[in-house]
Design a protein around this motif. Structure first.
Motif, PDB file in Angstrom:
ATOM      1  N   VAL A 115       1.662   5.791  15.451  1.00  0.00           N
ATOM      2  CA  VAL A 115       2.153   4.615  14.756  1.00  0.00           C
ATOM      3  C   VAL A 115       1.499   4.535  13.385  1.00  0.00           C
ATOM      4  N   ASP A 116       2.290   4.177  12.378  1.00  0.00           N
ATOM      5  CA  ASP A 116       1.756   4.016  11.033  1.00  0.00           C
ATOM      6  C   ASP A 116       0.918   2.746  10.985  1.00  0.00           C
ATOM      7  N   GLN A 117      -0.377   2.879  10.721  1.00  0.00           N
ATOM      8  CA  GLN A 117      -1.272   1.723  10.669  1.00  0.00           C
ATOM      9  C   GLN A 117      -1.595   1.325   9.232  1.00  0.00           C
ATOM     10  N   ALA A 118      -0.815   1.797   8.268  1.00  0.00           N
ATOM     11  CA  ALA A 118      -0.974   1.420   6.859  1.00  0.00           C
ATOM     12  C   ALA A 118      -2.363   1.750   6.334  1.00  0.00           C
ATOM     13  N   ILE A 119      -2.871   2.905   6.698  1.00  0.00           N
ATOM     14  CA  ILE A 119      -4.126   3.412   6.148  1.00  0.00           C
ATOM     15  C   ILE A 119      -3.850   4.786   5.563  1.00  0.00           C
ATOM     16  N   GLY A 120      -4.258   4.967   4.307  1.00  0.00           N
ATOM     17  CA  GLY A 120      -4.065   6.248   3.650  1.00  0.00           C
ATOM     18  C   GLY A 120      -5.272   6.599   2.814  1.00  0.00           C
ATOM     19  N   ASN A 139       1.178 -20.098  -4.908  1.00  0.00           N
ATOM     20  CA  ASN A 139       1.070 -20.104  -3.449  1.00  0.00           C
ATOM     21  C   ASN A 139       1.731 -18.847  -2.869  1.00  0.00           C
ATOM     22  N   PRO A 140       1.119 -18.228  -1.871  1.00  0.00           N
ATOM     23  CA  PRO A 140       1.661 -16.974  -1.325  1.00  0.00           C
ATOM     24  C   PRO A 140       2.983 -17.192  -0.601  1.00  0.00           C
ATOM     25  N   THR A 141       3.878 -16.204  -0.749  1.00  0.00           N
ATOM     26  CA  THR A 141       5.194 -16.308  -0.110  1.00  0.00           C
ATOM     27  C   THR A 141       5.561 -15.097   0.740  1.00  0.00           C
ATOM     28  N   GLY A 142       4.847 -13.970   0.596  1.00  0.00           N
ATOM     29  CA  GLY A 142       5.198 -12.805   1.400  1.00  0.00           C
ATOM     30  C   GLY A 142       4.180 -11.693   1.262  1.00  0.00           C
ATOM     31  N   PHE A 143       4.152 -10.808   2.294  1.00  0.00           N
ATOM     32  CA  PHE A 143       3.203  -9.696   2.320  1.00  0.00           C
ATOM     33  C   PHE A 143       3.850  -8.449   2.904  1.00  0.00           C
ATOM     34  N   HIS A 144       3.326  -7.308   2.468  1.00  0.00           N
ATOM     35  CA  HIS A 144       3.729  -6.024   3.035  1.00  0.00           C
ATOM     36  C   HIS A 144       2.537  -5.085   2.919  1.00  0.00           C
ATOM     37  N   LEU A 145       2.245  -4.333   3.972  1.00  0.00           N
ATOM     38  CA  LEU A 145       1.123  -3.406   3.977  1.00  0.00           C
ATOM     39  C   LEU A 145       1.621  -1.973   3.894  1.00  0.00           C
ATOM     40  N   THR A 146       0.924  -1.160   3.099  1.00  0.00           N
ATOM     41  CA  THR A 146       1.217   0.270   3.018  1.00  0.00           C
ATOM     42  C   THR A 146      -0.102   1.030   2.929  1.00  0.00           C
ATOM     43  N   PRO A 147      -0.089   2.334   3.190  1.00  0.00           N
ATOM     44  CA  PRO A 147      -1.286   3.139   2.921  1.00  0.00           C
ATOM     45  C   PRO A 147      -1.694   3.022   1.453  1.00  0.00           C
ATOM     46  N   GLY A 148      -2.986   3.202   1.186  1.00  0.00           N
ATOM     47  CA  GLY A 148      -3.520   2.942  -0.141  1.00  0.00           C
ATOM     48  C   GLY A 148      -2.900   3.735  -1.267  1.00  0.00           C
ATOM     49  N   GLN A 149      -2.400   4.934  -0.984  1.00  0.00           N
ATOM     50  CA  GLN A 149      -1.867   5.783  -2.053  1.00  0.00           C
ATOM     51  C   GLN A 149      -0.417   5.451  -2.403  1.00  0.00           C
ATOM     52  N   THR A 150       0.190   4.498  -1.719  1.00  0.00           N
ATOM     53  CA  THR A 150       1.607   4.172  -1.913  1.00  0.00           C
ATOM     54  C   THR A 150       1.846   3.470  -3.245  1.00  0.00           C
ATOM     55  N   HIS A 151       2.958   3.781  -3.900  1.00  0.00           N
ATOM     56  CA  HIS A 151       3.302   3.144  -5.165  1.00  0.00           C
ATOM     57  C   HIS A 151       3.669   1.676  -4.940  1.00  0.00           C
ATOM     58  N   ASP A 152       3.384   0.843  -5.938  1.00  0.00           N
ATOM     59  CA  ASP A 152       3.669  -0.592  -5.838  1.00  0.00           C
ATOM     60  C   ASP A 152       5.147  -0.888  -5.616  1.00  0.00           C
ATOM     61  N   LEU A 153       6.030   0.005  -6.072  1.00  0.00           N
ATOM     62  CA  LEU A 153       7.465  -0.234  -5.942  1.00  0.00           C
ATOM     63  C   LEU A 153       7.914  -0.308  -4.488  1.00  0.00           C
ATOM     64  N   VAL A 154       7.175   0.323  -3.583  1.00  0.00           N
ATOM     65  CA  VAL A 154       7.530   0.249  -2.160  1.00  0.00           C
ATOM     66  C   VAL A 154       7.436  -1.199  -1.687  1.00  0.00           C
ATOM     67  N   GLY A 155       6.398  -1.897  -2.126  1.00  0.00           N
ATOM     68  CA  GLY A 155       6.278  -3.313  -1.789  1.00  0.00           C
ATOM     69  C   GLY A 155       7.371  -4.144  -2.426  1.00  0.00           C
TER      70      GLY A 155
END
Length: 254
Positions: A115-120, A139-155
């Motif tokens: 399983v992808d645990q969003a660690i890179g 105020n925060p409205t949303g979140f998404h986790l990715t591995p550290g090397q992922t480009h910001d555009l994925v979020g």
């Protein structure tokens, strides 16, 4: 006098009726929902291992199992979404922040399909990237986790797809004309993203509005006051995201 890291009465009154186990709710009534939430907050505020929490919170194994179950069933996310529905949608700001993953917590036990645990692995080592959006008030409205090397555009692909905001604020990292800018413009949104210097045609930029992007930096500063979020100790992305949703709910309530 309240102990340090205890939940104040006013935010507790606003979330208690959103939690499972409350009196009158379907299922077993919890002995003390407030003590449980405070136990979780204590752990994430201080960053200590679950087993090292003060004895007043009870058996650490029971607390951790219950926290994991609530993360898996989406309890923390539902609480957060309840506040996010009150967002000021004049504009939405998006950014990402990198957090180091502690070596002893980098990866869950592999049972069955991986399983992808969003660690890179990024330049700083094992890490997770927290992609977040905030509203016009910060105020925060949303979140998404990715591995550290992922480009910001994925979020951006995930968090901005169904945004109801009138304008989108982001930095140059998100200046992707066909992937991001054009779809948002077709949806009728104002784009407040600086053009890359390599582009022949520079997009007009509302610099007055762009200055408001400090609000998302302020939010990340508040989020990282939780030491177990500023450094990731959770093995699973599920639990780490659950803690983020709980912390973000408190940002709304405070």
């Amino acid at each position: 006098m309240n102990r340090r890291h205890e939940l104040r009465d006013d935010p507790w009154e606003r979330i208690k009726d959103l939690l499972p186990g409350r009196a009158g709710h379907v299922g077993v009534t919890a002995a003390d929902n407030r003590l449980f939430v405070e136990a979780v907050l204590y752990r994430y505020r201080t960053g200590i291992p679950w087993r090292d929490r003060p004895q007043r919170f009870g058996d650490f194994r029971v607390v951790h199992i219950r926290f994991s179950r609530w993360s898996q069933s989406g309890v923390w996310k539902r609480v957060f979404r309840g506040w996010a529905e009150e967002a000021d949608n004049e504009w939405v700001m998006m950014d990402a922040s990198l957090v180091r993953a502690h070596p002893h917590r980098a990866g869950a036990l592999k049972k069955g399909p991986e399983v992808d645990q969003a660690i890179g692995r990024s330049r700083g080592g094992l890490s997770t990237k927290i992609h977040a959006t905030v509203d016009a008030l910060g105020n925060p409205t949303g979140f998404h986790l990715t591995p550290g090397q992922t480009h910001d555009l994925v979020g951006a692909d995930v968090l901005l797809a169904d945004s109801s905001a009138d304008a989108v604020l982001a930095d140059k990292a998100d200046d992707a004309q066909k992937r991001l800018v054009e779809p948002l413009e077709k949806a009728g949104k104002q784009i407040v993203i600086p053009s890359r210097s390599t582009h022949l045609i520079q997009r007009p930029l509302d610099r007055h509005r762009y200055r408001a992007r400090h609000l998302i930096e302020n939010f990340f500063a508040k989020l990282k006051q939780f030491r177990a979020i500023a450094t990731r100790y959770d093995k699973t992305a599920r639990n780490f995201l659950g803690a983020i949703h709980l912390a973000a709910s408190l940002v709304w309530l405070n």
